[in-house]
Structures are given as C-alpha cells and as structure tokens.
Enzyme design. Structure first.
Site, PDB file in Angstrom:
ATOM      1  N   THR A 279     -15.270  -1.620   1.160  1.00 34.71           N
ATOM      2  CA  THR A 279     -15.234  -0.648   0.069  1.00 34.71           C
ATOM      3  C   THR A 279     -13.796  -0.439  -0.398  1.00 34.71           C
ATOM      4  O   THR A 279     -12.848  -0.895   0.248  1.00 34.71           O
ATOM      5  CB  THR A 279     -15.840   0.704   0.535  1.00 34.71           C
ATOM      6  OG1 THR A 279     -15.960   1.590  -0.581  1.00 34.71           O
ATOM      7  CG2 THR A 279     -14.969   1.352   1.599  1.00 34.71           C
ATOM      8  N   GLY A 280     -13.639   0.251  -1.535  1.00 35.91           N
ATOM      9  CA  GLY A 280     -12.325   0.664  -2.002  1.00 35.91           C
ATOM     10  C   GLY A 280     -11.333  -0.457  -2.242  1.00 35.91           C
ATOM     11  O   GLY A 280     -11.704  -1.559  -2.654  1.00 35.91           O
ATOM     12  N   ILE A 281     -10.067  -0.172  -1.944  1.00 31.30           N
ATOM     13  CA  ILE A 281      -9.018  -1.161  -2.233  1.00 31.30           C
ATOM     14  C   ILE A 281      -9.135  -2.372  -1.319  1.00 31.30           C
ATOM     15  O   ILE A 281      -8.739  -3.480  -1.694  1.00 31.30           O
ATOM     16  CB  ILE A 281      -7.603  -0.546  -2.157  1.00 31.30           C
ATOM     17  CG1 ILE A 281      -7.246  -0.126  -0.728  1.00 31.30           C
ATOM     18  CG2 ILE A 281      -7.460   0.624  -3.115  1.00 31.30           C
ATOM     19  CD1 ILE A 281      -5.794   0.274  -0.575  1.00 31.30           C
TER      20      ILE A 281
ATOM     21  N   SER B   6       1.211   4.801   2.970  1.00 33.22           N
ATOM     22  CA  SER B   6       1.007   5.761   1.888  1.00 33.22           C
ATOM     23  C   SER B   6       2.293   6.536   1.651  1.00 33.22           C
ATOM     24  O   SER B   6       3.120   6.688   2.562  1.00 33.22           O
ATOM     25  CB  SER B   6      -0.114   6.740   2.249  1.00 33.22           C
ATOM     26  OG  SER B   6      -0.152   7.826   1.342  1.00 33.22           O
TER      27      SER B   6
ATOM     28  N   TYR C  10      -2.951  12.846   9.041  1.00 37.38           N
ATOM     29  CA  TYR C  10      -2.962  11.649   8.198  1.00 37.38           C
ATOM     30  C   TYR C  10      -1.533  11.231   7.860  1.00 37.38           C
ATOM     31  O   TYR C  10      -1.190  10.042   7.963  1.00 37.38           O
ATOM     32  CB  TYR C  10      -3.745  11.921   6.919  1.00 37.38           C
ATOM     33  CG  TYR C  10      -3.740  10.769   5.940  1.00 37.38           C
ATOM     34  CD1 TYR C  10      -4.462   9.605   6.198  1.00 37.38           C
ATOM     35  CD2 TYR C  10      -2.997  10.836   4.757  1.00 37.38           C
ATOM     36  CE1 TYR C  10      -4.453   8.545   5.312  1.00 37.38           C
ATOM     37  CE2 TYR C  10      -2.987   9.776   3.860  1.00 37.38           C
ATOM     38  CZ  TYR C  10      -3.707   8.636   4.142  1.00 37.38           C
ATOM     39  OH  TYR C  10      -3.698   7.580   3.256  1.00 37.38           O
TER      40      TYR C  10
END
Length: 298
Positions: A27-29, A152, A177
């Site tokens: 899923t996603g990136i 990130s 996170y």
C-alpha cells in the site's frame, strides 16, 4: 497542486537482471515505489499481510507487464519472521542490488513487538536494522548496490532516549514516531560511514535516507484525529505516487552512484537536524541496537 507534488524522479535507468526488495509495498508509497521499479526490473514485495501483498502484486504485474513481482512474508515486528525471510531469500536469490526499507508504523497506541521492543522503534528501526544486517553480504556481493531508508522530516522532533528506549517510563505516540525516524537517519549515517571506511575509491555500496513528504496514505490509520485531518486536507497532501518519487530517485538515479550517508527530500539533498548529525549518538545507537538484537555487526 503542482507545488505540493514536489520533486519527481527523472531517471529512466533500467534494472534488467537486478533484484530489488521493497518492504511494506502492499500500500501507499511502498506500493508505488514497487510499481515504478517493476517497470525496470525484478521486485520482491516483503509484507506482513500476504493477502494484501498478493493483491498489490497482481495489480502491479497487470499494470507493468512484469511477471517478476514476487511476494514474500515479512513481519518486522517479529525477529523470527525477519530471520526466516532472510534465510529463504538468500536460499532462492543469488543477488540483491537494492534494498528499500520502506515499511513503517505511525501513531500506534502503546504496544510492543513480539520481542518486547516498543512498536515504533521495533518496526521502524530495529526490524530494518536486523533485515539489513542479514542481507548485507548479499548486497556487497552484488555491488554496485544501494540501501534506501525511508525516514521523515519528523526526525527533527526526535531524540534517542537511551534511558527509556521502549517508552516504559513515559510514552507519547507522536514523539515515539519521531524518535524512530531519527533512528533511521542515524542508522543510515553510521552504516554509510562503516561501509565507506577510509577508502578513497568510487563508492559501490551506498546507504541514503529520505523524507517522502506528507502523503495521503494509510500510515495515519491508528489516529482517528489524523485520519480525519488527512481527509479534510487531502488536497494539500502528496499522492502515494508523488510520495514515492524520492524513494525511486534514491534507488535508481545515476547521479547518486557514489553518494552515500545523505538525506533527501523532493529528489534533492535536505537539511538534517543537529541530532541527526550526531556521530556519537549514531555509534551508541548502533551498539545498543546490536545488543537488543543479539547480533555482532562490526
């Protein structure tokens, strides 16, 4: 919309005869990264949920015409699963040219992995640390090779809390996170330093980290508030395809052949926080990670 989209990988590099692993590519990136790389070469999708992974792989095969999109089970929250994945991969594949450590969790309520690690640290950092360790020799044998760690900009808010790595004294899901994303940056920095050593020759084995951008994906599923905000402000977020561009760039761009230990965003070098440039913390995190995982990685 174009401003939000950010940079785009322009490389048309082919990966004929090469093997790529993308973790969390159902899923996603991760899925969009695997889709792009499947247009270039063989891709192994390493995921915990085999049903979702097979669905993603079928879609990618149909879209790209490449039948060499293979699903393998990998649960980064369980070191036994990581070791089993690596053992099977090494038995079946003689080469590995690109490892994209993409899978991750975000904003989880407090929980621990099968091995007792705080979930963010365990999955986002320690799981990929162990996976990279187990596959390192195969990557070296296949050089030129690349390791790409999806971090990130949240690493700017992170700290490595050695006195409370597993959040047993205090826990904040957002900060947990951030801490794990800082660990990704520090791991990349120390890995690149160790791989490069004192050699002045052309670097044939690189490790880089990246910020994919704020992407409309399932990553925020553990937070009702964030999921709600993501839907409201989706126009200001990157699509998964846009978010995958820097991962793809770090994996294939020819101009990065000898670039290692760097951090990218929107397909260009980006600013790293002072904590992300702390070599002593990077070395200590490396040592502590090895202790937690019961491995020797010198």
């Amino acid at each position: 919309r174009r401003y939000v989209a950010g940079g785009q990988c322009k490389s048309t590099a082919k990966l004929e005869g090469k093997v790529v692993i993308v973790t969390g590519a159902n899923t996603g990136i991760g899925k969009e990264t695997a889709r792009d790389l499947a247009r270039r070469g063989k891709v192994i999708i390493a995921c915990r949920d085999i049903v979702k992974a097979e669905a993603a792989a079928s879609e990618i095969r149909a879209d790209t015409g490449n039948q060499q999109v293979i699903v393998k089970k990998l649960d980064l929250a369980n070191t036994k699963s990581i070791r089993e994945f690596a053992e099977k991969f090494l038995a079946e594949e003689k080469e590995l040219h690109i490892l994209i450590n993409n899978a991750g969790v975000m904003l989880c309520p407090y929980s621990k992995t099968a091995d007792g690690f705080e979930m963010h640290l365990g999955v986002n950092h320690l799981g990929h640390f162990l996976l990279t360790f187990l596959l390192l020799e195969r990557l070296k044998q296949s050089a030129p090779a690349r390791i790409v760690n999806v971090s990130s900009m949240a690493h700017h808010g992170g700290r490595i809390r050695f006195h409370d790595l597993h959040g047993e004294k205090s826990y904040n899901r957002g900060l947990a996170y951030c801490h794990s994303k800082l660990a990704n940056v520090l791991f990349t920095r120390e890995l690149a330093r160790r791989l490069q050593g004192k050699s002045q020759r052309t670097v044939e084995f690189t490790a880089n980290a990246l910020h994919p951008g704020s992407v409309y994906s399932e990553l925020v599923r553990h937070s009702f508030l964030m999921s709600w905000l993501w839907k409201i402000f989706s126009f200001f977020l990157k699509t998964p395809w846009e978010g995958a561009q820097t991962s793809i760039y770090c994996a294939v761009a020819e101009e990065l052949d000898s670039v290692t230990g760097q951090y990218f965003s929107d397909c260009q070098p980006a600013y790293v926080s002072p904590r992300g440039r702390d070599d002593e913390t990077a070395k200590k995190l490396w040592s502590v990670s090895c202790e937690l995982l019961h491995i020797q990685w010198d």
